[in-house]
Scaffold this active site. Structure first.
Site, mmCIF file in Angstrom:
data_model
loop_
_atom_site.group_PDB
_atom_site.id
_atom_site.type_symbol
_atom_site.label_atom_id
_atom_site.label_comp_id
_atom_site.label_asym_id
_atom_site.label_seq_id
_atom_site.Cartn_x
_atom_site.Cartn_y
_atom_site.Cartn_z
ATOM 1 N N TRP A 334 0.828 -1.208 0.000
ATOM 2 C CA TRP A 334 0.000 0.000 0.000
ATOM 3 C C TRP A 334 0.867 1.264 0.000
ATOM 4 C CZ3 TRP A 334 -1.433 -4.592 1.888
ATOM 5 C CH2 TRP A 334 -2.729 -5.039 1.650
ATOM 6 N N CYS A 370 -6.580 -5.218 -1.782
ATOM 7 C CA CYS A 370 -7.713 -6.039 -1.366
ATOM 8 C C CYS A 370 -8.468 -6.673 -2.527
ATOM 9 C CB CYS A 370 -8.662 -5.237 -0.482
ATOM 10 S SG CYS A 370 -9.533 -3.886 -1.316
ATOM 11 N N HIS A 429 -13.632 -1.823 0.751
ATOM 12 C CA HIS A 429 -12.801 -2.994 1.026
ATOM 13 C C HIS A 429 -13.467 -4.200 0.378
ATOM 14 C CE1 HIS A 429 -10.023 -5.717 2.723
ATOM 15 N NE2 HIS A 429 -10.837 -6.242 3.614
ATOM 16 N N ASP A 452 -11.884 -13.317 4.341
ATOM 17 C CA ASP A 452 -11.068 -12.188 3.879
ATOM 18 C C ASP A 452 -9.606 -12.609 3.851
ATOM 19 O OD1 ASP A 452 -9.979 -9.766 3.231
ATOM 20 O OD2 ASP A 452 -11.008 -8.632 4.788
ATOM 21 N N TYR A 615 -7.030 4.478 -0.084
ATOM 22 C CA TYR A 615 -8.392 3.948 -0.015
ATOM 23 C C TYR A 615 -8.627 3.159 1.266
ATOM 24 C CZ TYR A 615 -7.299 -0.979 -0.947
ATOM 25 O OH TYR A 615 -6.853 -2.263 -0.846
#
Length: 793
Positions: A334, A370, A429, A452, A615
């Site tokens: 990220w 993600c 997400h 996840d 984000y």
């Protein structure tokens, strides 16, 4: 927990978490055992002449490899004993009748054979034996003589894993029976023609999934030594959503087509008011993907005996898709710097990632965020037969202290205290839903489960999340496994504002009950439309059932006494945007609406702060601060125009081009606190893809891809990635500018247009999608898709 968060390449406070480096590379060295050459004696040479089918050359080694390839069985092939001879009247005769042995085995595994069609596996590439558990399959054998049910014996052995054991279900002994019964391993002869027999084999719906090696053992009732034959092809066993007894059974054919068989889908991103969609090639049937999925299972720490439980398999795959602590498939990043890998926004398919991971012997692929983790998870689960879909939650909370609230801390002057604001709210997400029964939970908690693979917090010491029951999440039963509290906070936590007192303590000053979990989205069944499934995760906002769920969940959190008496609120603040919102390259314009619901005048000063945001909800830095005085007459509604010039943000943006506007203030007459946080993104243009010519299998066609740079400045290092399942393999293309005269290769001038003509040859008939995306440092999330119907030649 700060010490366990994901970070990439030692960057600090960028994108996600501070500190830490990506996982190191893995190198595996596998040594093979030596092989001995078998010497042939005179008796064996005679036996080869008498019964050549029994003496076909077979492999007598078991190669242990670091790749999963469907080529060799898991057991050696012993040599048939030579017949015992005696000499009488000068001629050689057998002392006994010829023993029963297998000459060959046909698994009927081609894409057009009965097994692949009946088991819904004909879409997989190649002619491997791919079947689903809980369902019969057929195999044919050629024997050295006709089979006699009265005097001959035959059974099958299936073995999986490095140490097959009958007690663990990894060594299966399949007897011949007269009548097949459900939920057990059995085989029955259904056809016999001379030396050939056809078996119907039944498997239970709880069978271990994975790669099996097949051995056929034959003998006679006279107690003689048995003969064994090892098939030269493996059997791949998958979950079976068509079988009522399987835990992943899904009782809707259209949903099975969508969530198991569809190899392409849509993943949603953006903000709740600016929802974007991108096409993703899941490619679960593509060549090499099934082998990669088997490799992932082998590389995990899960013993083969645990692969019969869908809950265990999903939980392990949730960890293996990310590389954080087990050298899994994909490295998260990220930071905004992807120079030593591929930018997350440049991927549009799971296929290349999975095949690269497998071919490199398990070296994690760089990089993902993600939506890439979710796309890979959908691919792997569908490939293994577990119904799955990618799901996007807008305004998704990341609760770092299990308080089940999203906490915002302000100082005495109503300014955010950045070092205390560890909880974050992601613009969006993406995770996954998978469908299964939950026999490990109380009745009523089967069905859709949230899982996840993006590494956020550890679960039992590993970066993974789920499966968590939708019903448990919706009702606030956060004490039910797995990781239900974390998912509940993502979709239904309240945002609590705290203000620092003079004594350094904090007082709760405001509670936003509808700030988290909006427009939870997935692709609709049978179409490319967006389906809103928020109601599956939470009751209607503000309803009594929803409030009860929140209060139930909070009692099990780290701050069970958070909620205080609600304040009277007669001044409201909200932010609105026109149409699809601001566009990249232009001034960003929003409207601040302040309403006075009382019969008395009200005054306040709004503290305004706009910041560039990843984000994930992590702020990069503040662009502008200002104070806006507001005076309201009784029952007045006032609209304030808010503008952020392009020049103020042009050099500040990061991935996704997201910003957050924070407003806070105190009403002078009542001391009521008003607060609002609004995230928005600067919309990027789409790629325009136009097919050229007829789409026919084996015939070259073309597609024109057009892009217009929305910025008044040059884009440097522009790369296009083009891919289409059944159309062509993914590849990168550097694009020269066509109009006006081009600058250096791969640079696109301000407000200029690029046109690329892509030539390719379709390989598969039916509806296909050609996907393209643009990748460059100055502009991300630029992509397009074209629907192409390919005809048979």
């Amino acid at each position: 927990m700060p010490g366990e968060r994901l970070a990439v390449r030692g960057t600090s406070e960028v994108g996600r978490f501070p500190g830490a480096a990506p996982p190191s590379r893995v190198e595996l060295t596998i040594h093979k055992d030596g092989e001995k050459k078998l010497e042939e004696g005179g008796c064996r040479r005679w036996f080869k002449k008498m019964c050549p089918c029994c003496c076909k050359r077979q492999s007598n080694t078991y190669d242990v490899t670091d790749k999963v390839e469907f080529v060799k069985p898991p057991a050696p092939t012993p040599t048939p004993e030579p017949a015992k001879l005696t000499v009488e009247n000068g001629e050689a005769k057998e002392m006994e009748e010829m023993k029963l042995s297998v000459c060959s085995v046909d698994l009927l595994s081609s894409k057009t054979d009965q097994n692949r069609k009946e088991h819904h596996t004909e879409l997989f590439q190649g002619d491997d034996m791919i079947i689903r558990r809980g369902q019969t399959f057929q195999i044919e054998m050629e024997l050295n003589r006709p089979f006699s049910a009265d005097s001959d014996k035959l059974h099958l052995d299936l073995k999986t894993g490095p140490l097959p054991l009958v007690s663990k279900g990894t060594h299966v002994i399949i007897p011949l029976v007269d009548h097949l019964e459900d939920e057990r391993w059995e085989a029955k002869i259904v056809e016999q023609n001379g030396n050939k027999i056809k078996l119907s084999v039944n498997s239970p719906a709880s069978a271990v999934i994975g790669l099996y090696g097949l051995t056929v053992t034959t003998s006679t009732s006279k107690g003689e030594a048995a003969n064994t034959y090892n098939s030269d092809k493996n059997i791949v066993m998958l979950f079976n959503p068509w079988c009522e007894e399987d835990a992943v059974f899904l009782d809707d054919e259209e949903e099975r087509k969508e969530y198991v068989l569809n190899d392409i889908g849509r993943i949603y991103y953006g903000t709740e008011k600016q929802i974007g969609a991108r096409t993703w090639n899941f490619g679960q049937f593509h060549e090499g993907v099934l082998e990669a999925c088997m490799f992932i299972l082998e590389k995990s720490d899960m013993p083969p005996s645990g692969r019969g439980d869908a809950v265990n398999v999903v939980r392990v795959l949730s960890a293996m898709v990310n590389a954080q602590d087990d050298f899994g498939v994909l490295v998260g990043n990220w930071s905004g710097d992807y120079s030593d890998g591929v930018s997350p926004s440049a991927w549009s398919s799971s296929v290349e990632i999975l095949r690269k991971y497998h071919s490199s012997n398990g070296t994690p692929v760089s990089y993902g965020q993600c939506w890439v983790f979710s796309g890979i998870t959908t691919t792997v689960l569908r490939c293994l037969g577990i119904p799955a879909r990618s799901v996007t939650n807008f305004q998704s909370a990341h609760d770092t202290d299990v308080s089940l609230t999203t906490d915002v801390y302000l100082d005495e002057d109503m300014e955010p205290i950045d070092y205390l604001n560890s909880d974050s709210v992601w613009n969006f997400h993406v995770w996954n839903d998978c469908w299964m029964a939950r026999q490990d939970l109380p009745p009523g908690h089967g069905g859709w489960q949230a899982v996840d693979s993006t590494p956020q917090e550890t679960s039992q010491g590993t970066f993974r999340c789920g499966p968590a029951s939708h019903n448990a999440i919706r009702s606030g039963q956060v004490y039910l496994k797995h990781d239900t509290p974390f998912v509940f906070a993502e979709v239904n936590s309240d945002k609590i504002f705290w203000q620092r007192n003079l004594d350094a303590g904090f007082t709760q000053i405001h509670c936003e009950k509808k700030a988290i979990g909006h427009h939870i989205s997935t692709k609709a069944v049978g179409s490319d439309e967006r389906a809103d499934i928020t109601h599956l995760y939470k009751y209607q906002e503000g309803s009594e059932e929803e409030r009860i769920a929140v209060e139930t969940a909070s009692r099990f959190g780290s701050k069970p006494d958070t909620y205080s008496t609600a304040l009277a609120e007669d001044v409201l603040v909200e932010v609105k945007m026109e149409g699809e919102g601001p566009r990249m390259g232009a001034d960003a314009k929003l409207s601040i609406v302040v309403k006075n619901l009382s019969s008395q005048p009200r005054r306040t000063t709004l503290h305004s702060q706009v910041a560039v945001m990843y984000y994930t909800g992590v702020l990069k830095g503040t662009i502008r601060k200002e104070q806006i005085p507001v005076e309201l007459l009784p029952n007045e509604e006032k609209t304030i125009d808010w503008v952020l010039p392009y020049q103020q943000y042009q050099n500040q943006l990061v991935d996704q081009a997201a910003l957050m506007l924070t407003l806070s203030g105190r009403v002078s007459e009542t001391q009521q606190v008003v607060a609002n946080q609004t995230t928005f993104r600067l919309r990027t243009p789409d790629l325009n893809i136009t097919p050229l010519g007829d789409a026919i299998v084996g015939k070259e066609m073309a597609a024109k891809i057009t892009f217009t740079n929305p910025l008044p400045r040059m884009l440097k290092g522009v790369v296009f990635r083009v891919e289409g399942l059944g159309l062509q393999k993914g590849h990168e293309t550097n694009i020269p500018l066509l109009f006006p005269p081009p600058p250096p290769l791969s640079d696109v001038g301000g407000h200029s247009t690029v046109t690329l003509t892509e030539h390719f040859v379709p390989t598969q008939p039916g509806p296909r999608k050609l996907v393209a995306c643009l990748d460059c440092k100055q502009l991300t999330q630029v992509h397009g898709v074209a629907d192409i119907v390919v005809l048979e030649n």
